[in-house]
Design a protein around this motif. Structure first.
Motif, PDB file in Angstrom:
ATOM      1  N   LEU A  87       2.684  36.028 -38.606  1.00 48.99           N
ATOM      2  CA  LEU A  87       3.063  34.898 -37.742  1.00 48.99           C
ATOM      3  C   LEU A  87       1.830  34.169 -37.220  1.00 48.99           C
ATOM      4  CD1 LEU A  87       6.063  36.293 -35.661  1.00 48.99           C
ATOM      5  CD2 LEU A  87       6.104  34.586 -37.475  1.00 48.99           C
ATOM      6  N   ARG A  88       0.799  34.910 -36.903  1.00 48.57           N
ATOM      7  CA  ARG A  88      -0.425  34.301 -36.384  1.00 48.57           C
ATOM      8  C   ARG A  88      -1.105  33.416 -37.445  1.00 48.57           C
ATOM      9  NH1 ARG A  88      -3.165  34.639 -31.944  1.00 48.57           N
ATOM     10  NH2 ARG A  88      -5.428  34.610 -31.898  1.00 48.57           N
ATOM     11  N   ARG A  89      -1.184  33.911 -38.658  1.00 48.88           N
ATOM     12  CA  ARG A  89      -1.800  33.122 -39.731  1.00 48.88           C
ATOM     13  C   ARG A  89      -0.951  31.895 -40.053  1.00 48.88           C
ATOM     14  NH1 ARG A  89      -4.124  35.381 -45.482  1.00 48.88           N
ATOM     15  NH2 ARG A  89      -5.226  33.483 -46.007  1.00 48.88           N
ATOM     16  N   LYS A  90       0.365  32.046 -40.029  1.00 51.62           N
ATOM     17  CA  LYS A  90       1.248  30.894 -40.238  1.00 51.62           C
ATOM     18  C   LYS A  90       1.027  29.852 -39.146  1.00 51.62           C
ATOM     19  CE  LYS A  90       5.071  33.257 -42.545  1.00 51.62           C
ATOM     20  NZ  LYS A  90       6.485  33.656 -42.427  1.00 51.62           N
ATOM     21  N   ALA A  91       0.890  30.321 -37.904  1.00 54.79           N
ATOM     22  CA  ALA A  91       0.684  29.395 -36.784  1.00 54.79           C
ATOM     23  C   ALA A  91      -0.626  28.635 -36.942  1.00 54.79           C
ATOM     24  CB  ALA A  91       0.719  30.153 -35.464  1.00 54.79           C
ATOM     25  N   TRP A  92      -1.712  29.329 -37.340  1.00 49.11           N
ATOM     26  CA  TRP A  92      -2.989  28.645 -37.561  1.00 49.11           C
ATOM     27  C   TRP A  92      -2.862  27.603 -38.669  1.00 49.11           C
ATOM     28  CZ3 TRP A  92      -6.880  27.768 -34.684  1.00 49.11           C
ATOM     29  CH2 TRP A  92      -7.302  28.685 -33.732  1.00 49.11           C
ATOM     30  N   PHE A 178       2.701  22.262 -30.177  1.00 52.63           N
ATOM     31  CA  PHE A 178       2.687  23.027 -28.921  1.00 52.63           C
ATOM     32  C   PHE A 178       3.277  24.426 -29.112  1.00 52.63           C
ATOM     33  CE2 PHE A 178       2.725  19.059 -25.962  1.00 52.63           C
ATOM     34  CZ  PHE A 178       1.374  18.902 -26.164  1.00 52.63           C
ATOM     35  N   LYS A 179       4.345  24.521 -29.896  1.00 58.01           N
ATOM     36  CA  LYS A 179       4.941  25.834 -30.163  1.00 58.01           C
ATOM     37  C   LYS A 179       3.949  26.757 -30.853  1.00 58.01           C
ATOM     38  CE  LYS A 179       9.587  23.990 -30.784  1.00 58.01           C
ATOM     39  NZ  LYS A 179      10.626  23.694 -31.781  1.00 58.01           N
ATOM     40  N   ASP A 180       3.232  26.228 -31.844  1.00 57.56           N
ATOM     41  CA  ASP A 180       2.250  27.036 -32.555  1.00 57.56           C
ATOM     42  C   ASP A 180       1.088  27.430 -31.644  1.00 57.56           C
ATOM     43  OD1 ASP A 180       3.600  27.113 -35.010  1.00 57.56           O
ATOM     44  OD2 ASP A 180       2.776  25.175 -35.603  1.00 57.56           O
ATOM     45  N   LEU A 181       0.640  26.503 -30.800  1.00 62.92           N
ATOM     46  CA  LEU A 181      -0.456  26.819 -29.882  1.00 62.92           C
ATOM     47  C   LEU A 181      -0.035  27.868 -28.863  1.00 62.92           C
ATOM     48  CD1 LEU A 181      -1.996  23.264 -29.311  1.00 62.92           C
ATOM     49  CD2 LEU A 181      -2.939  25.145 -30.671  1.00 62.92           C
ATOM     50  N   LEU A 182       1.194  27.777 -28.378  1.00 65.14           N
ATOM     51  CA  LEU A 182       1.703  28.805 -27.456  1.00 65.14           C
ATOM     52  C   LEU A 182       1.791  30.159 -28.156  1.00 65.14           C
ATOM     53  CD1 LEU A 182       4.499  26.886 -25.487  1.00 65.14           C
ATOM     54  CD2 LEU A 182       2.307  27.684 -24.612  1.00 65.14           C
ATOM     55  N   LEU A 183       2.223  30.162 -29.394  1.00 62.43           N
ATOM     56  CA  LEU A 183       2.303  31.405 -30.159  1.00 62.43           C
ATOM     57  C   LEU A 183       0.912  32.018 -30.341  1.00 62.43           C
ATOM     58  CD1 LEU A 183       4.717  32.647 -32.380  1.00 62.43           C
ATOM     59  CD2 LEU A 183       2.684  32.232 -33.732  1.00 62.43           C
ATOM     60  N   LEU A 184      -0.087  31.166 -30.612  1.00 61.50           N
ATOM     61  CA  LEU A 184      -1.447  31.662 -30.776  1.00 61.50           C
ATOM     62  C   LEU A 184      -2.036  32.209 -29.467  1.00 61.50           C
ATOM     63  CD1 LEU A 184      -2.913  28.936 -33.161  1.00 61.50           C
ATOM     64  CD2 LEU A 184      -2.448  31.337 -33.691  1.00 61.50           C
ATOM     65  N   LYS A 185      -1.585  31.653 -28.333  1.00 66.88           N
ATOM     66  CA  LYS A 185      -2.048  32.161 -27.029  1.00 66.88           C
ATOM     67  C   LYS A 185      -1.315  33.434 -26.608  1.00 66.88           C
ATOM     68  CE  LYS A 185      -3.620  29.490 -23.836  1.00 66.88           C
ATOM     69  NZ  LYS A 185      -4.267  28.801 -22.910  1.00 66.88           N
ATOM     70  N   GLY A 186      -0.275  33.784 -27.361  1.00 67.89           N
ATOM     71  CA  GLY A 186       0.504  34.968 -27.024  1.00 67.89           C
ATOM     72  C   GLY A 186       1.602  34.702 -26.020  1.00 67.89           C
ATOM     73  N   GLU A 187       1.904  33.460 -25.783  1.00 67.03           N
ATOM     74  CA  GLU A 187       2.954  33.071 -24.836  1.00 67.03           C
ATOM     75  C   GLU A 187       4.287  32.971 -25.557  1.00 67.03           C
ATOM     76  OE1 GLU A 187       2.682  32.447 -21.540  1.00 67.03           O
ATOM     77  OE2 GLU A 187       0.535  32.873 -21.529  1.00 67.03           O
ATOM     78  N   PRO A 188       5.365  33.361 -24.901  1.00 67.91           N
ATOM     79  CA  PRO A 188       6.684  33.174 -25.517  1.00 67.91           C
ATOM     80  C   PRO A 188       7.038  31.683 -25.546  1.00 67.91           C
ATOM     81  CG  PRO A 188       6.924  34.055 -23.308  1.00 67.91           C
ATOM     82  CD  PRO A 188       5.442  34.023 -23.604  1.00 67.91           C
ATOM     83  N   VAL A 189       7.711  31.303 -26.618  1.00 68.24           N
ATOM     84  CA  VAL A 189       8.056  29.885 -26.773  1.00 68.24           C
ATOM     85  C   VAL A 189       9.420  29.619 -26.224  1.00 68.24           C
ATOM     86  CG1 VAL A 189       8.342  27.998 -28.420  1.00 68.24           C
ATOM     87  CG2 VAL A 189       6.565  29.688 -28.772  1.00 68.24           C
TER      88      VAL A 189
END
Length: 189
Positions: A87-92, A178-189
């Motif tokens: 998920l992290r690599r997909k978000a990046w 914004f959803k991807d950036l929140l995911l990368l910060k470890g925040e729930p979307v």
């Protein structure tokens, strides 16, 4: 900042979700137009307006449904590599690619604004100032562009729908960013 991003995501997603749920029934409108076209060509005099109205309906269906499709993840994707990633690599990857998409959509919105201004009879090079002038009363609508077909409908209504759809797609792309950036910060979307 995170609260602001969540508020933006919730607002834009709600708008595009509701509009998408309404627009998805446009396929039945399109089917009705094409059915009438077939009936009129078979049993009566062919209606001149059906082909163009079907094309305009399809454009509205596609362009206003695009943000809804993007929101649901229903867009076409090359899953050859992407499907196996974390998920992290997909978000990046999505952060990088959505920035290109935002740029592209910005250019498309600007072009659509220019095309719509042209369809309203503006021949200059500053379409945004033309629309500002329409609001303030310093500009006037000129000779309206029509289709070169026999029916000759005005072009500005479908071009306005294209501006709205492209702008909503741009807003949805920012929401996805914004959803991807929140995911990368470890925040729930």
């Amino acid at each position: 900042m995170i609260r602001l991003a969540r508020g933006y995501i919730n607002t834009i997603d709600a708008i595009n979700y509701r509009l998408g749920r309404i627009v998805m029934y446009g396929i039945f409108v399109l089917m009705g137009i094409l059915l009438w076209s077939s009936i009129s060509k078979t049993f009566f005099l062919p209606a001149l307006w059906t082909l163009e109205v079907a094309q305009f309906t399809m454009v509205a269906y596609y362009i206003l449904g695009g943000p809804y499709s993007l929101q649901l993840g229903s867009n076409v994707r090359m899953d050859l590599l992407y499907g196996e990633w974390s998920l992290r690599r997909k978000a990046w990857t999505d952060v990088i690619t959505v920035l290109f998409l935002i740029f592209y959509l910005g250019v498309m919105v600007y072009g659509a604004i220019g095309s719509t201004a042209y369809s309203l009879g503006y021949w200059g090079t500053e379409p945004i100032s033309f629309f500002a002038g329409l609001i303030t009363g310093t500009e006037e609508i000129g000779r309206l562009e029509t289709s070169p077909s026999v029916w000759r409908p005005w072009m500005w209504p479908i071009k306005t729908i294209m501006i709205i759809g492209l702008f909503l797609m741009l807003l949805q792309c920012v929401s996805e960013l914004f959803k991807d950036l929140l995911l990368l910060k470890g925040e729930p979307v």
